[in-house]
Design a protein around this motif. Sequence first.
Motif, PDB file in Angstrom:
ATOM      1  N   ALA A  37       0.820  -1.223  -0.060  1.00  0.00           N
ATOM      2  CA  ALA A  37      -0.106  -0.106   0.038  1.00  0.00           C
ATOM      3  C   ALA A  37       1.012   1.123   0.014  1.00  0.00           C
ATOM      4  CB  ALA A  37      -0.796  -0.098   1.162  1.00  0.00           C
ATOM      5  N   LEU A  38       2.044   1.257   0.613  1.00  0.00           N
ATOM      6  CA  LEU A  38       2.720   2.306   0.644  1.00  0.00           C
ATOM      7  C   LEU A  38       3.422   2.798  -0.678  1.00  0.00           C
ATOM      8  CD1 LEU A  38       4.578   2.146   4.188  1.00  0.00           C
ATOM      9  CD2 LEU A  38       2.879   3.706   3.596  1.00  0.00           C
ATOM     10  N   LEU A  39       3.906   1.772  -1.267  1.00  0.00           N
ATOM     11  CA  LEU A  39       4.246   2.106  -2.707  1.00  0.00           C
ATOM     12  C   LEU A  39       3.366   2.657  -3.553  1.00  0.00           C
ATOM     13  CD1 LEU A  39       6.707  -0.907  -3.466  1.00  0.00           C
ATOM     14  CD2 LEU A  39       7.289   1.472  -3.361  1.00  0.00           C
ATOM     15  N   LEU A  40       1.855   2.102  -3.636  1.00  0.00           N
ATOM     16  CA  LEU A  40       0.910   2.547  -4.150  1.00  0.00           C
ATOM     17  C   LEU A  40       0.673   4.048  -4.031  1.00  0.00           C
ATOM     18  CD1 LEU A  40      -1.859  -0.417  -4.139  1.00  0.00           C
ATOM     19  CD2 LEU A  40      -0.304   0.422  -6.007  1.00  0.00           C
ATOM     20  N   LYS A  41       0.675   4.294  -2.708  1.00  0.00           N
ATOM     21  CA  LYS A  41       0.589   5.940  -2.217  1.00  0.00           C
ATOM     22  C   LYS A  41       1.697   6.508  -2.893  1.00  0.00           C
ATOM     23  CE  LYS A  41      -0.240   8.351   1.982  1.00  0.00           C
ATOM     24  NZ  LYS A  41      -0.280   8.321   3.583  1.00  0.00           N
ATOM     25  N   ALA A  42       2.851   5.940  -2.839  1.00  0.00           N
ATOM     26  CA  ALA A  42       3.853   6.933  -3.442  1.00  0.00           C
ATOM     27  C   ALA A  42       3.951   7.080  -4.992  1.00  0.00           C
ATOM     28  CB  ALA A  42       5.380   6.003  -3.339  1.00  0.00           C
ATOM     29  N   ASP A  54      -5.056   5.356 -10.938  1.00  0.00           N
ATOM     30  CA  ASP A  54      -6.086   4.514 -10.164  1.00  0.00           C
ATOM     31  C   ASP A  54      -4.877   3.533  -9.561  1.00  0.00           C
ATOM     32  OD1 ASP A  54      -8.183   5.702 -10.580  1.00  0.00           O
ATOM     33  OD2 ASP A  54      -8.645   4.424 -12.306  1.00  0.00           O
ATOM     34  N   THR A  55      -5.242   2.948  -8.270  1.00  0.00           N
ATOM     35  CA  THR A  55      -4.461   2.009  -7.590  1.00  0.00           C
ATOM     36  C   THR A  55      -5.289   0.608  -7.231  1.00  0.00           C
ATOM     37  OG1 THR A  55      -4.747   2.829  -5.507  1.00  0.00           O
ATOM     38  CG2 THR A  55      -2.730   3.638  -6.720  1.00  0.00           C
ATOM     39  N   ALA A  56      -4.315  -0.452  -7.339  1.00  0.00           N
ATOM     40  CA  ALA A  56      -4.987  -1.847  -7.067  1.00  0.00           C
ATOM     41  C   ALA A  56      -4.177  -2.272  -6.093  1.00  0.00           C
ATOM     42  CB  ALA A  56      -5.475  -2.407  -8.347  1.00  0.00           C
ATOM     43  N   LEU A  57      -4.484  -2.978  -4.960  1.00  0.00           N
ATOM     44  CA  LEU A  57      -3.562  -3.561  -4.062  1.00  0.00           C
ATOM     45  C   LEU A  57      -3.549  -5.050  -4.392  1.00  0.00           C
ATOM     46  CD1 LEU A  57      -1.948  -2.954  -1.431  1.00  0.00           C
ATOM     47  CD2 LEU A  57      -3.992  -3.599  -0.119  1.00  0.00           C
TER      48      LEU A  57
END
Length: 163
Positions: A37-42, A54-57
């Motif tokens: 999740a932290l990389l998606l936030k980055a 858009d992000t997908a975990l």
Amino acid sequence: YTRSLHDALPIFTPPSEVTPPPREFVRRRVLAVDDEALLLKAYRRMLSDVHAVDTALGGGEALRSLERDASYDVILCDLQMPELSGMGLHEAVRARWPSLADRFVFVTGGAFSPDAKRFLEESVCAVIQKPFRVEDLLALIDRKARECGDATNSTGLPAGLPS
């Protein structure tokens, strides 16, 4: 190991060479897929000034996102994820949305299995290794999107899908 005085001195570079002028990029739709999740936030923080992100975990969430809307210009995807790896996601996307399969940009830390190495060597997918500069990632996203053409056609459906 010895260092010369020359090695220890900072090299002066005129301001115009220190930071190149900002490059203009076309706004693209990017789906970022990672199991952290932290990389998606980055990724969102790095890219959202330029692109719609858009992000997908994880791979499973990415497939669910694509079921709702598959009109992405680029899919930025971690190669090594538990449950559904980047390779597995790519295979599923190729089966369900063939026109999206070439739109992958894989992110890797450099250490990967022989299968992953072979996959990357045989695919047309772009690869960027961590750590990377944001400018390099932006340029790669731009290049990949231009190579693949527009993600949507005049009907608003993903390119390559019947209308």
